[in-house]
Design a protein around this motif. Structure first.
Motif, PDB file in Angstrom:
ATOM      1  N   UNK A 108      68.295  65.098  43.192  1.00  0.00           N
ATOM      2  CA  UNK A 108      67.361  65.388  42.048  1.00  0.00           C
ATOM      3  C   UNK A 108      65.881  65.614  42.255  1.00  0.00           C
ATOM      4  N   UNK A 109      65.511  66.378  41.436  1.00  0.00           N
ATOM      5  CA  UNK A 109      64.067  66.955  41.834  1.00  0.00           C
ATOM      6  C   UNK A 109      62.961  65.809  41.585  1.00  0.00           C
ATOM      7  N   UNK A 110      63.119  64.699  40.644  1.00  0.00           N
ATOM      8  CA  UNK A 110      62.338  64.153  40.227  1.00  0.00           C
ATOM      9  C   UNK A 110      62.319  62.527  41.013  1.00  0.00           C
ATOM     10  N   UNK A 111      63.074  62.460  41.815  1.00  0.00           N
ATOM     11  CA  UNK A 111      63.286  61.163  42.730  1.00  0.00           C
ATOM     12  C   UNK A 111      63.642  61.391  44.028  1.00  0.00           C
ATOM     13  N   UNK A 112      63.031  60.648  44.973  1.00  0.00           N
ATOM     14  CA  UNK A 112      62.736  61.038  46.615  1.00  0.00           C
ATOM     15  C   UNK A 112      62.730  59.636  47.202  1.00  0.00           C
ATOM     16  N   UNK A 113      63.268  59.731  48.581  1.00  0.00           N
ATOM     17  CA  UNK A 113      62.927  58.488  49.260  1.00  0.00           C
ATOM     18  C   UNK A 113      61.732  58.542  49.815  1.00  0.00           C
ATOM     19  N   UNK A 114      61.107  57.030  49.986  1.00  0.00           N
ATOM     20  CA  UNK A 114      59.811  57.118  50.097  1.00  0.00           C
ATOM     21  C   UNK A 114      59.652  57.564  51.951  1.00  0.00           C
ATOM     22  N   UNK A 115      58.497  57.803  52.160  1.00  0.00           N
ATOM     23  CA  UNK A 115      58.279  58.132  53.543  1.00  0.00           C
ATOM     24  C   UNK A 115      58.651  57.005  54.486  1.00  0.00           C
TER      25      UNK A 115
ATOM     26  N   UNK B 158      63.007  66.068  31.754  1.00  0.00           N
ATOM     27  CA  UNK B 158      63.816  66.989  32.537  1.00  0.00           C
ATOM     28  C   UNK B 158      63.620  68.353  32.016  1.00  0.00           C
ATOM     29  N   UNK B 159      62.914  69.118  32.898  1.00  0.00           N
ATOM     30  CA  UNK B 159      62.825  70.460  32.346  1.00  0.00           C
ATOM     31  C   UNK B 159      63.896  71.452  33.544  1.00  0.00           C
ATOM     32  N   UNK B 160      64.434  70.936  34.538  1.00  0.00           N
ATOM     33  CA  UNK B 160      65.112  71.789  35.432  1.00  0.00           C
ATOM     34  C   UNK B 160      66.438  71.644  35.290  1.00  0.00           C
ATOM     35  N   UNK B 161      67.432  72.665  34.837  1.00  0.00           N
ATOM     36  CA  UNK B 161      68.690  72.579  34.468  1.00  0.00           C
ATOM     37  C   UNK B 161      69.633  72.068  35.600  1.00  0.00           C
ATOM     38  N   UNK B 162      68.850  72.217  36.763  1.00  0.00           N
ATOM     39  CA  UNK B 162      69.647  72.029  38.046  1.00  0.00           C
ATOM     40  C   UNK B 162      69.815  70.333  38.064  1.00  0.00           C
ATOM     41  N   UNK B 163      68.716  69.854  37.800  1.00  0.00           N
ATOM     42  CA  UNK B 163      68.814  68.238  37.447  1.00  0.00           C
ATOM     43  C   UNK B 163      70.164  67.751  36.599  1.00  0.00           C
ATOM     44  N   UNK B 164      70.198  68.419  35.304  1.00  0.00           N
ATOM     45  CA  UNK B 164      71.171  68.095  34.358  1.00  0.00           C
ATOM     46  C   UNK B 164      72.386  68.483  34.782  1.00  0.00           C
ATOM     47  N   UNK B 165      72.637  69.574  35.781  1.00  0.00           N
ATOM     48  CA  UNK B 165      73.962  69.890  36.073  1.00  0.00           C
ATOM     49  C   UNK B 165      74.261  68.966  37.088  1.00  0.00           C
TER      50      UNK B 165
END
Length: 358
Positions: free
Chosen positions: A314-321, A239-246
């Motif tokens: 979260x920026x690194x997980x998303x719903x599949x199409x 994780x490099x995005x602080x928004x994810x950590x927050x």
């Protein structure tokens, strides 16, 4: 062997991972809006937490069992924290999953929630026998005054329902540390939330579960049928995005009971204030939802716990199409065909069939 009076519902070995000296841990007291340095020996603990029905022997046996399990979990946590960018073998994967379920079931808050649910479910039986409502509630709270063992038993019964969850070790490479709490396992469900489903179970389709295990390492469990993640070919995510950590820290705050816990000096007071100001925290009395409904001519009562909504993505997980526009159906409430562990699980499905017109 006599029962230990002071029993931790968030284990000491776990708190050591958020400690600078293996003696103390920084604590944000939610009700007092105050940060203090707390001794681990008395943090997230309660007298005779696991004593069954006043029987010292039974309480001691459960305490010994938990101690044995904790030794395996502590070994796994140490391995993952020390070498997070590694392949997670089947043994470590099992203990990470098992530890999440065990921790979720053994806290003071989870025990209180189960006690509340049992009181609500059983009160009508006493009322039918002519016992006044207030008296019935007092009697039932006394009967279920030590709900922790039952909470552990009922949650671990769902272990087989969770073996299909994908697992990622989250490696925090930002300047903001992970925080934890006195109720550290967090669950949410964006797929349910988008379809206005309120309740949440371990077998739910679209489940996401987060468990911080150090200021720099966390574990994420998620439904791999509904969601996809970055770096799908490895067992970790950096994780490099602080928004994810927050966002993850806000989830911890939502699920906390009375205190946030963190390593002294790992996170600034301004960041704690930011978490608190951005995320709702539910008081105990607001966590449980009690709903009466009629299904196929039979009156039923459904009790469930609210889950965190509006956390963001979260920026690194998303719903599949192919699941973005999937309709809510009877067969998509659970990840697999259920073998109900308890009769109330049948009521849970009938409740959703009724409420969502399935």
């Amino acid at each position: 062997m006599p029962t230990q009076k002071n029993q931790h519902f968030v284990p000491r070995f776990y708190q050591y991972l958020f400690s600078s000296d293996n003696k103390t841990i920084a604590s944000y007291l939610i009700k007092n809006n105050k940060i203090v340095l707390s001794p681990i020996k008395s943090t997230a603990s309660k007298d005779y937490m696991y004593t069954l029905g006043g029987e010292e022997k039974e309480g001691a046996n459960l305490e010994q069992m938990l101690s044995l399990l904790e030794s395996h979990i502590a070994e796994t946590f140490k391995y993952v924290v020390d070498t997070p960018i590694q392949k997670i073998d089947g043994c470590h994967r099992f203990w990470l999953l098992f530890s999440a379920l065990l921790q979720a079931s053994r806290t003071d808050l989870s025990s209180y929630n189960l006690q509340t649910a049992l009181v609500e479910l059983k009160s009508p039986m006493l009322a039918g026998q002519g016992v006044p409502q207030n008296t019935a509630e007092l009697q039932l709270r006394e009967i279920f005054s030590k709900p922790a063992p039952l909470s552990i038993d009922s949650t671990l019964a769902h272990l087989t329902h969770c073996m299909d969850l994908e697992l990622k070790v989250l490696v925090n490479n930002t300047a903001t540390a992970f925080v934890t709490s006195d109720n550290p396992v967090c669950r949410w469900n964006h797929w349910y939330e988008e379809r206005e489903v309120d309740s949440l179970g371990w077998g739910s389709r679209g489940l996401v579960c987060y468990y911080p295990i150090s200021p720099k390492v966390g574990v994420l469990l998620y439904d791999g049928v509904v969601y996809e993640s970055d770096n799908s070919d490895v067992d970790y995510l950096e994780l490099r995005d602080e928004n994810d950590v927050m966002m993850l820290n806000r989830a911890v705050y939502y699920y906390a009971d009375n205190i946030l816990l963190f390593k002294q000096g790992s996170i600034q007071e301004t960041e704690i204030n930011k978490i608190v100001n951005q995320q709702e925290h539910l008081e105990r009395q607001d966590r449980m939802v009690i709903d009466f409904f009629n299904y196929e001519g039979e009156d039923k009562l459904y009790v469930y716990e609210r889950y965190a909504k509006g956390l963001g993505q979260l920026s690194f997980i998303r719903t599949k199409k192919d699941w973005n526009n999937r309709l809510l159906e009877k067969d998509t409430f659970y990840r697999h065909k259920q073998n109900p562990v308890e009769d109330w699980e049948i009521d849970a499905l009938s409740y959703h069939i009724m409420k969502h017109n399935l």
